[in-house]
Scaffold this motif. Structure first.
Motif, PDB file in Angstrom:
ATOM      1  N   SER A 146       1.226  -1.003   0.062  1.00 48.15           N
ATOM      2  CA  SER A 146       0.239  -0.384   0.089  1.00 48.15           C
ATOM      3  C   SER A 146       1.068   1.151  -0.189  1.00 48.15           C
ATOM      4  CB  SER A 146      -0.845   0.288   1.023  1.00 48.15           C
ATOM      5  OG  SER A 146      -0.220  -0.067   2.357  1.00 48.15           O
ATOM      6  N   VAL A 147       1.937   0.942   0.076  1.00 44.70           N
ATOM      7  CA  VAL A 147       2.564   2.321   0.447  1.00 44.70           C
ATOM      8  C   VAL A 147       3.247   2.880  -0.685  1.00 44.70           C
ATOM      9  CG1 VAL A 147       5.216   3.217   0.681  1.00 44.70           C
ATOM     10  CG2 VAL A 147       3.680   1.662   2.652  1.00 44.70           C
ATOM     11  N   GLN A 148       2.696   4.309  -0.581  1.00 44.00           N
ATOM     12  CA  GLN A 148       2.939   5.764  -1.612  1.00 44.00           C
ATOM     13  C   GLN A 148       4.211   5.987  -1.786  1.00 44.00           C
ATOM     14  OE1 GLN A 148      -0.962   7.578  -2.798  1.00 44.00           O
ATOM     15  NE2 GLN A 148      -1.819   6.003  -1.749  1.00 44.00           N
ATOM     16  N   ALA A 149       4.700   6.984  -0.032  1.00 42.98           N
ATOM     17  CA  ALA A 149       5.834   7.484  -0.647  1.00 42.98           C
ATOM     18  C   ALA A 149       6.825   7.399   0.620  1.00 42.98           C
ATOM     19  CB  ALA A 149       5.551   9.125   0.016  1.00 42.98           C
ATOM     20  N   LEU A 150       7.786   7.008   0.517  1.00 39.39           N
ATOM     21  CA  LEU A 150       8.663   6.299   1.744  1.00 39.39           C
ATOM     22  C   LEU A 150       9.884   7.514   1.690  1.00 39.39           C
ATOM     23  CD1 LEU A 150       9.161   2.844   0.936  1.00 39.39           C
ATOM     24  CD2 LEU A 150       8.322   4.028   3.111  1.00 39.39           C
ATOM     25  N   TYR A 151       9.985   8.446   2.627  1.00 38.44           N
ATOM     26  CA  TYR A 151      10.979   9.448   3.140  1.00 38.44           C
ATOM     27  C   TYR A 151      11.859   9.207   3.970  1.00 38.44           C
ATOM     28  CZ  TYR A 151       7.940  11.952   0.637  1.00 38.44           C
ATOM     29  OH  TYR A 151       6.882  12.629  -0.315  1.00 38.44           O
ATOM     30  N   LEU A 152      13.000   8.563   3.928  1.00 39.72           N
ATOM     31  CA  LEU A 152      13.854   7.860   5.089  1.00 39.72           C
ATOM     32  C   LEU A 152      15.475   8.610   4.964  1.00 39.72           C
ATOM     33  CD1 LEU A 152      13.250   3.745   3.900  1.00 39.72           C
ATOM     34  CD2 LEU A 152      12.230   5.378   5.573  1.00 39.72           C
ATOM     35  N   ASP A 153      15.682   9.679   4.101  1.00 39.78           N
ATOM     36  CA  ASP A 153      16.904  10.334   4.109  1.00 39.78           C
ATOM     37  C   ASP A 153      17.216  10.588   5.036  1.00 39.78           C
ATOM     38  OD1 ASP A 153      15.248  13.390   3.810  1.00 39.78           O
ATOM     39  OD2 ASP A 153      13.958  11.484   2.635  1.00 39.78           O
ATOM     40  N   SER A 154      18.513  11.124   5.294  1.00 34.62           N
ATOM     41  CA  SER A 154      19.320  11.270   6.224  1.00 34.62           C
ATOM     42  C   SER A 154      19.122  11.047   7.579  1.00 34.62           C
ATOM     43  CB  SER A 154      18.922  13.021   6.512  1.00 34.62           C
ATOM     44  OG  SER A 154      18.917  13.965   5.633  1.00 34.62           O
ATOM     45  N   ASN A 155      19.364   9.390   7.396  1.00 34.60           N
ATOM     46  CA  ASN A 155      19.581   8.301   8.963  1.00 34.60           C
ATOM     47  C   ASN A 155      21.077   7.807   8.988  1.00 34.60           C
ATOM     48  OD1 ASN A 155      16.798   8.563  10.248  1.00 34.60           O
ATOM     49  ND2 ASN A 155      16.321   8.494   8.763  1.00 34.60           N
ATOM     50  N   ASN A 156      21.136   6.949   9.691  1.00 30.78           N
ATOM     51  CA  ASN A 156      21.939   6.340   9.640  1.00 30.78           C
ATOM     52  C   ASN A 156      21.695   4.697   9.071  1.00 30.78           C
ATOM     53  OD1 ASN A 156      23.519   8.553  10.686  1.00 30.78           O
ATOM     54  ND2 ASN A 156      22.712   8.045  13.136  1.00 30.78           N
ATOM     55  N   PHE A 157      20.587   4.027   8.330  1.00 27.54           N
ATOM     56  CA  PHE A 157      20.720   2.687   7.872  1.00 27.54           C
ATOM     57  C   PHE A 157      21.747   1.959   7.224  1.00 27.54           C
ATOM     58  CE2 PHE A 157      16.151   4.793   7.703  1.00 27.54           C
ATOM     59  CZ  PHE A 157      16.109   3.980   8.944  1.00 27.54           C
ATOM     60  N   THR A 158      21.399   0.685   8.155  1.00 28.79           N
ATOM     61  CA  THR A 158      23.113   0.130   7.623  1.00 28.79           C
ATOM     62  C   THR A 158      22.723  -1.486   6.274  1.00 28.79           C
ATOM     63  OG1 THR A 158      22.513  -1.218   8.901  1.00 28.79           O
ATOM     64  CG2 THR A 158      24.629   0.509   9.482  1.00 28.79           C
ATOM     65  N   SER A 159      21.592  -1.328   5.598  1.00 29.64           N
ATOM     66  CA  SER A 159      21.015  -2.102   4.710  1.00 29.64           C
ATOM     67  C   SER A 159      19.998  -2.080   4.598  1.00 29.64           C
ATOM     68  CB  SER A 159      21.567  -2.913   5.426  1.00 29.64           C
ATOM     69  OG  SER A 159      20.629  -4.047   6.384  1.00 29.64           O
ATOM     70  N   VAL A 160      19.448  -2.993   3.398  1.00 31.46           N
ATOM     71  CA  VAL A 160      17.657  -2.266   3.616  1.00 31.46           C
ATOM     72  C   VAL A 160      17.955  -4.010   2.358  1.00 31.46           C
ATOM     73  CG1 VAL A 160      16.486  -1.932   0.782  1.00 31.46           C
ATOM     74  CG2 VAL A 160      18.420  -0.044   1.371  1.00 31.46           C
ATOM     75  N   THR A 161      16.683  -3.781   3.081  1.00 35.18           N
ATOM     76  CA  THR A 161      15.920  -5.823   3.236  1.00 35.18           C
ATOM     77  C   THR A 161      15.580  -5.882   1.719  1.00 35.18           C
ATOM     78  OG1 THR A 161      15.576  -6.043   5.506  1.00 35.18           O
ATOM     79  CG2 THR A 161      14.260  -7.186   3.773  1.00 35.18           C
ATOM     80  N   SER A 162      14.569  -5.035   1.657  1.00 37.45           N
ATOM     81  CA  SER A 162      13.633  -5.342   0.395  1.00 37.45           C
ATOM     82  C   SER A 162      12.570  -4.604  -0.147  1.00 37.45           C
ATOM     83  CB  SER A 162      12.618  -6.772   0.415  1.00 37.45           C
ATOM     84  OG  SER A 162      12.195  -7.029  -0.371  1.00 37.45           O
ATOM     85  N   LEU A 163      13.113  -4.087  -1.561  1.00 37.51           N
ATOM     86  CA  LEU A 163      11.230  -2.767  -1.834  1.00 37.51           C
ATOM     87  C   LEU A 163      10.935  -3.648  -3.115  1.00 37.51           C
ATOM     88  CD1 LEU A 163      14.893  -0.146  -2.535  1.00 37.51           C
ATOM     89  CD2 LEU A 163      12.804  -0.391  -0.310  1.00 37.51           C
ATOM     90  N   ALA A 164      10.592  -4.942  -3.029  1.00 37.76           N
ATOM     91  CA  ALA A 164       9.969  -5.156  -3.746  1.00 37.76           C
ATOM     92  C   ALA A 164       7.894  -5.142  -3.701  1.00 37.76           C
ATOM     93  CB  ALA A 164      10.086  -6.981  -3.702  1.00 37.76           C
ATOM     94  N   GLY A 165       7.093  -5.476  -4.550  1.00 36.79           N
ATOM     95  CA  GLY A 165       5.670  -5.503  -4.057  1.00 36.79           C
ATOM     96  C   GLY A 165       5.560  -4.120  -3.664  1.00 36.79           C
TER      97      GLY A 165
END
Length: 798
Positions: free
Chosen positions: A112-131
């Motif tokens: 259902s997600v339409q907008a993801l604003y995750l910038d300017s953080n300290n994330f270390t990896s990306v699991t999945s952007l599928a679906g």
């Protein structure tokens, strides 16, 4: 044994209540996921409490059924991680967590997600952007602690994706090809990463408006940027600080472009004049490249910077003529970096690598074993003092320019061990010519033997008729030619269809000439309407003599006796003239069954009609492969169309013995003019006296004419491509005054598509352009008209 007890029956209302409880989702389905998020965030976000309903938490929005639709916690100084259970928020549309110190893995998200604003953080990896089939915005910029990653191919399913912000996020590898297929993608910002490789070819024709790829770490992106010329929606392009090379392409089709940053790359070649005249382009940075030629000068409000290049002079002004010739030579090779680094300054004899001189004249060029690609430039012909030319052991393609045989001082010419093709020119006995190691040279070639004696000839052309021709007449003729070509393509298919339905007919003699009626004679006819099916009966009814059979199809054209043509054109009456060309007059006619035809009555330069031997020679010049094969193909038509354009532009005949030998053949001479765009204004018919805007259109038409008359048929464009280029020019042009009488009722204020629609409407004919999308600003030409079989191709037109 105890007696059995009867269980009490449930009250119907109670039964209904239990049924609803069992079948209805319980309120607060998102409570578990929201509780996990609350526990994972440090410190607890202001306004969030386990004792308060999550739909009342600050920054949380819910649907009426209490499903979370958005979470906004931007710039809250939060740390912690995102729990994997966030993917259970089945109605979540917007997640705004930018400007915090969140770490760990970026989890999967619900579809259902339409907008993801995750910038300017300290994330270390990306699991999945599928679906994420509803995703429109992905913003992950300024996550410098991410492990090296690439945009996953699963994003190709996000067909609504319009914005990708992933600068400074440790992206590696090449730019994914699927990005060019995302029709909604308008903003692609991938600056400050570790991307390598070239721009994807899939970018061609994409809808990207903002393209930020600047400041890649390490070697950076590389290769050419010619794909930008077809990205007509571009508004802002940032490519600075990469490893891009090659020429700067013509970006004049990118009419919305206002900001172009190309500094700190390795671009070579000349700065396109079209770039400097773009009206909406405000900022252009070309600093610290290896651009050559004269110093560019901007006009209007454009801010242009260009320090640190290889221009021939330190200030504005033309380069030395011999320097410009050498740059044209380099252009044939794609302006390699090797030459850009060495060929600097305004003196070709001032210590340039690979160049030998006697006094101030270049006498030898040694480019052996340099790994150069590209072609042999016809500009070599202008180095009249050249004695030695060594191009061996490279990867050169194309043909050897025929004009090289006329170099007066040439002694040694070596092109061995390349990939050249085409006819082998015959050099004088005084020249040591070596061409071994070119497996395709001189084999199965039907084109001409080279590009002629190229050069920089810019002498004004003469006018064959002496009458003044306006720019409006040129445009009008071009419109007419385009429409005739479109109609003939459709009609050619119709005749093919007739050929399959009717029996084949043999040739008959032409009573007037005593020669067989052939495809180059006076009987070159094409049906123009839906009455094509009546052609066989009409021809048979009007044929005379003992001929019981009649030719209906021959190489894509109809052959008809001259008596029939005289009847249907009222003895070639002037009242039936549709148009005039360099080799004949086109007449309208109508057969007895209503079939409308156009008849081109060919004539040789001396005025005699339907002289087969003269026509064969003439067409052999116009389309070189015709002289070798005798076949009229669509590419022969394209060549002829290019010659017509050249005649219109220059006011000259295709063949004119009044000029010296080097200028008598219009195509050969005009090709040399096209080597340098600056020569075109001097070569056009001086009676045109075009203003600046009209001159730009004439230059574009001139370049098209050059492509149409390319040496090899496969190098020529399809007529559909020519139409696509010319239609915008026609739509932009407006006459100074309406001249209905002179233009036979044509409203020159209308665009080409509007005129075509109007003609069909006035004649009540069925439109062959039903599947074309007409508008004032665009015309889309389909690969084949409606109703054509899938197997139909352009070759079927012949």
């Amino acid at each position: 044994m105890q007696p059995t007890r009867n269980l009490p029956l449930l009250h119907p209302v109670l039964l209904l209540f239990l049924l609803l409880v069992l079948t209805t989702p319980s309120f607060g389905d998102d409570s578990a996921a929201m509780s996990a998020l609350l526990a994972a965030l440090k410190p607890t976000p202001s306004g969030w409490s386990p004792t308060t309903a999550y739909c009342n938490w600050s920054g949380v929005s819910c649907s009426p059924s209490r499903y979370v639709t958005s979470i906004t916690l931007s710039s809250k100084s939060l740390s912690g991680t995102l729990p994997s259970s966030i993917s259970n928020l089945s109605s979540l549309a917007t997640l705004s967590l930018q400007g915090n110190q969140l770490s760990g893995t970026i989890p999967a998200f619900p579809p259902s997600v339409q907008a993801l604003y995750l910038d300017s953080n300290n994330f270390t990896s990306v699991t999945s952007l599928a679906g994420l089939t509803n995703l429109q915005t992905l913003s992950i910029t300024q996550n410098i602690n991410l492990a090296p990653w690439s945009l996953p191919s699963s994003l190709s399913a996000s067909s609504s994706l319009a914005k990708i912000y992933a600068g400074s996020s440790n992206l590696v590898g090449t730019i994914p090809d699927f990005l060019g297929s995302l029709q909604s993608l308008a903003e692609l910002r991938l600056s400050y990463n570790n991307l390598t490789g070239a721009l994807p070819g899939s970018f061609s024709g994409s809808s990207i408006q903002f393209l930020w790829l600047n400041n890649q770490v390490g070697a950076g992106l590389s290769g050419g940027i010619s794909v930008l010329s077809s990205m007509q929606q571009l508004s802002q392009v940032w490519l600075q600080k990469n490893g891009f090379s090659g020429e700067i392409p013509d970006l004049s089709n990118c009419v919305n472009l206002f900001d172009l940053q190309l500094r700190d790359n390795s671009f070579t070649g000349l700065v396109p004049s079209s770039l400097l005249s773009m009206k909406n382009l405000l900022n252009v940075s070309l600093d610290n490249n290896k651009l050559q030629g004269p110093v560019p000068s901007s006009s209007g409000s454009m801010k242009l910077t260009y320090d640190g290049n290889r221009f021939c002079r330190n200030s504005s002004g033309p380069c030395d003529s011999q320097v410009m010739i050498m740059l044209q030579v380099a252009g044939g090779l794609g302006y390699p970096l090797t030459l850009a680094d060495s060929w600097t300054g305004n003196d070709a004899c001032g210590g340039w690598s690979f160049v030998g001189c006697q006094g101030t004249n270049v006498t030898s060029i040694t480019l052996s074993k340099q790994g150069f690609n590209g072609t042999i430039s016809p500009a070599f012909v202008n180095l009249t003092s050249l004695r030695t030319l060594l191009l061996n052991n490279n990867n050169l393609t194309g043909s050897i320019p025929q004009g090289l045989t006329s170099l007066p001082n040439l002694q040694v010419f070596d092109v061995s061990n390349n990939n050249l093709s085409g006819t082998v020119p015959v050099f004088p006995a005084s020249v040591k010519f070596t061409s071994s190691g070119n497996p395709f040279l001189g084999k199965n070639i039907t084109g001409d033997s080279g590009s002629g004696s190229g050069g920089n000839s810019s002498s004004p052309s003469g006018s064959s008729g002496g009458s003044k021709v306006s720019a409006g007449v040129i445009v009008g003729v071009v419109v007419g030619v385009l429409i005739v070509v479109l109609i003939m393509l459709f009609v050619s298919y119709k005749f093919l269809y007739v050929k399959r339905k009717h029996t084949k007919f043999s040739r008959v003699g032409n009573p007037e000439l005593g020669l067989p009626a052939t495809k180059t004679g006076a009987g070159m006819v094409n049906a123009l309407n839906n009455g094509y099916a009546g052609v066989p009966s009409e021809l048979q009814s009007q044929s005379s003599g003992d001929h019981s059979e009649f030719p209906v199809f021959d190489g894509g054209n109809v052959s008809i006796p001259i008596e029939v043509l005289r009847q249907v054109t009222n003895n070639f009456s002037d009242d039936n003239i549709l148009g005039r060309g360099g080799f004949g007059v086109v007449y309208r006619g109508e057969l007895h069954d209503g079939t409308k035809i156009a008849v081109k009555r060919m004539h040789a330069p001396d005025g005699k009609y339907s002289v087969e031997t003269r026509l064969a020679g003439t067409f052999g010049y116009l389309a070189p492969e015709y002289a070798a094969t005798g076949r009229v193909t669509t590419k022969v038509d394209v060549f002829a169309f290019g010659v017509v354009l050249m005649e219109l532009i220059t006011g000259r005949k295709a063949l004119d013995d009044a000029f010296p030998d080097e200028k008598a053949h219009l195509v050969t001479w005009f090709r040399r003019v096209l080597i340098n765009k600056e020569n075109i204004p001097k070569a056009i018919d001086q009676t045109l006296n075009p203003d600046e805007e009209t001159l730009e259109s004439i230059i574009k038409v001139s370049e098209l004419a050059g492509h149409c008359t390319a040496r090899e048929p496969f190098q020529r464009p399809d007529m559909g491509h020519a139409v696509n280029m010319l239609v915008p020019l026609v739509e932009q042009w407006k006459p100074l005054r309406q001249e209905e009488d002179e233009n036979e009722g044509i409203d020159l204020h209308m665009s080409l598509p509007q005129m075509v629609q109007g003609w069909h409407a006035s004649e009540g004919t069925s439109s062959t352009f039903d599947n074309m999308s007409f508008s004032y600003t665009q015309v889309s030409i389909p690969p084949k008209p409606s109703g054509f079989p899938d197997s139909f191709s352009s070759s079927d037109c012949r």
